[in-house]
Design an enzyme around this catalytic site. Structure first.
Site, mmCIF file in Angstrom:
data_model
loop_
_atom_site.group_PDB
_atom_site.id
_atom_site.type_symbol
_atom_site.label_atom_id
_atom_site.label_comp_id
_atom_site.label_asym_id
_atom_site.label_seq_id
_atom_site.Cartn_x
_atom_site.Cartn_y
_atom_site.Cartn_z
ATOM 1 N N SER A 1 0.872 -1.082 -0.077
ATOM 2 C CA SER A 1 -0.006 0.117 0.000
ATOM 3 C C SER A 1 0.854 1.224 0.138
ATOM 4 O O SER A 1 0.683 2.157 -0.940
ATOM 5 C CB SER A 1 -0.850 0.080 1.137
ATOM 6 O OG SER A 1 -1.901 -1.017 0.983
ATOM 7 N N THR B 1 -5.854 -2.976 7.971
ATOM 8 C CA THR B 1 -5.651 -4.267 7.475
ATOM 9 C C THR B 1 -5.679 -5.173 8.826
ATOM 10 O O THR B 1 -5.971 -4.947 9.723
ATOM 11 C CB THR B 1 -4.610 -4.482 6.460
ATOM 12 O OG1 THR B 1 -4.590 -5.604 6.050
ATOM 13 C CG2 THR B 1 -3.260 -4.235 7.300
ATOM 14 N N LYS C 1 -9.621 -5.128 11.131
ATOM 15 C CA LYS C 1 -10.870 -4.391 10.299
ATOM 16 C C LYS C 1 -12.235 -4.408 11.141
ATOM 17 O O LYS C 1 -12.983 -3.573 10.818
ATOM 18 C CB LYS C 1 -10.963 -5.348 9.060
ATOM 19 C CG LYS C 1 -9.755 -5.030 8.147
ATOM 20 C CD LYS C 1 -10.027 -5.681 6.757
ATOM 21 C CE LYS C 1 -8.968 -5.532 5.884
ATOM 22 N NZ LYS C 1 -9.133 -6.038 4.523
ATOM 23 N N ASP D 1 -13.353 -2.654 0.334
ATOM 24 C CA ASP D 1 -13.031 -3.968 -0.006
ATOM 25 C C ASP D 1 -14.296 -4.746 -0.630
ATOM 26 O O ASP D 1 -13.934 -5.189 -1.706
ATOM 27 C CB ASP D 1 -12.772 -4.709 1.314
ATOM 28 C CG ASP D 1 -11.279 -4.740 1.901
ATOM 29 O OD1 ASP D 1 -10.585 -4.257 1.093
ATOM 30 O OD2 ASP D 1 -11.283 -5.057 3.234
ATOM 31 N N GLY E 1 -13.092 -13.627 8.971
ATOM 32 C CA GLY E 1 -12.857 -12.156 9.407
ATOM 33 C C GLY E 1 -13.164 -11.131 8.605
ATOM 34 O O GLY E 1 -14.164 -11.306 7.780
ATOM 35 N N GLY E 2 -12.742 -9.752 8.744
ATOM 36 C CA GLY E 2 -13.262 -8.739 8.361
ATOM 37 C C GLY E 2 -13.193 -8.628 6.632
ATOM 38 O O GLY E 2 -14.263 -8.520 6.121
ATOM 39 N N TYR F 1 -2.031 -10.781 -2.161
ATOM 40 C CA TYR F 1 -1.336 -10.222 -3.449
ATOM 41 C C TYR F 1 0.328 -10.305 -3.498
ATOM 42 O O TYR F 1 0.790 -10.207 -4.414
ATOM 43 C CB TYR F 1 -1.952 -8.895 -3.660
ATOM 44 C CG TYR F 1 -1.769 -7.927 -2.453
ATOM 45 C CD1 TYR F 1 -0.269 -7.466 -2.398
ATOM 46 C CD2 TYR F 1 -2.543 -7.704 -1.687
ATOM 47 C CE1 TYR F 1 -0.020 -6.656 -1.409
ATOM 48 C CE2 TYR F 1 -2.231 -6.765 -0.576
ATOM 49 C CZ TYR F 1 -1.297 -6.221 -0.333
ATOM 50 O OH TYR F 1 -0.934 -5.578 0.744
ATOM 51 N N GLY G 1 -5.160 -10.739 -5.344
ATOM 52 C CA GLY G 1 -5.781 -9.667 -5.082
ATOM 53 C C GLY G 1 -5.300 -8.263 -5.250
ATOM 54 O O GLY G 1 -5.686 -7.294 -4.746
#
Length: 255
Positions: A16, A60, A64, A106, A134-135, A213, A234
């Site tokens: 990121s 992340t 989340k 997302d 999870g989130g 990713y 991703g």
């Protein structure tokens, strides 16, 4: 200089900061994006005090869901999902501290990147297995609903998911054309791990989408591709959700 960032733990795998700082440089934007590794979500208060000019941050694993009590408000979609990956920070006049508004980019990013794969393959109604609870998994399941796809979650424990990995039979794999890895399994540096599903039952009808990713090709993807499945990582989702975050930080657009 405008300041943005990412909170999570650990963050050694994340692209990121590189993505945003390359964007800022190429577009001559006076801004910087930093990775903030927080061993505990409680460290967020100290972080905001240390960076009183931060305008927004992404969230992340593993925060989340844990970020929710720290938010001043939350978008309707993020509330429905129960997870936030983008926070807009404002400083209202007369307020005693920053105001944190939570969003989820997302879900729309996943939906937009999966949709072309659905139209390019079998157009019959399909079901999905979402690995993880999870989130990220919550965002994926919300997105699948928007695409008209029913889904079941898979977890190590029956208490957390609809199914456990031990429940996955050939019939279940064959009847769920989409399989999404929404766990961190396979993320750098743990590249030799993958979700324990019976890959031998996959076929050319399947779409196996890994939210991971880094690396670009995970063990989950390699195992699925061996049996003819269409695979995707991703990275496109990461780029799209990041651009949506940028829109939120600049215009308040809600996703």
């Amino acid at each position: 200089m405008r300041n943005f960032g990412l909170i999570g733990f650990p963050l050694g795998h994340s692209f990121s900061a590189r993505f945003f700082n390359d964007k800022f440089k190429s577009e001559s934007i006076s801004a910087h994006y930093s990775n903030f590794e927080l061993p505990d979500i409680g460290d967020l208060t100290e972080l905001l005090a240390e960076y009183p000019d931060i305008e927004g941050f992404n969230v992340t694993i593993p925060y989340k869901e844990l970020i929710l009590p720290y938010l001043s408000d939350i978008s309707a979609e993020a509330s429905a999902i129960g997870a936030v990956n983008t926070v807009n920070v404002t400083y209202p006049d007369g307020d005693s501290g920053p105001r944190l508004s939570g969003f989820n980019t997302d879900a729309p990013a996943f939906a937009r990147t999966l949709a072309p794969m659905l139209s390019a393959t079998d157009t019959s109604p399909c079901k999905a297995l979402v690995l993880g609870t999870g989130g990220a998994a919550k965002a994926v399941r919300h997105a699948l609903v928007s695409l008209g796809v029913t889904s079941e979650s898979v977890s190590r424990s029956k208490d957390n998911g609809d199914l456990t990995y031990n429940d996955l039979t050939g019939d279940i794999i064959e009847s769920h054309r989409i399989i999404v890895n929404a766990t961190p399994l396979g993320t750098f540096p743990d590249t030799d791990s993958c979700p324990p599903i019976p890959y031998q039952f996959l076929s050319a009808r399947h779409i196996c989408y890994d939210l991971v990713y880094n690396p670009a090709e995970t063990l989950f993807m390699r195992n699925a591709a061996k049996h003819g499945a269409t695979v995707k990582n991703g990275m496109d989702m990461l780029r799209l959700q990041a651009l949506m975050s940028w829109e939120i930080w600049n215009s308040g657009s809600r996703y």
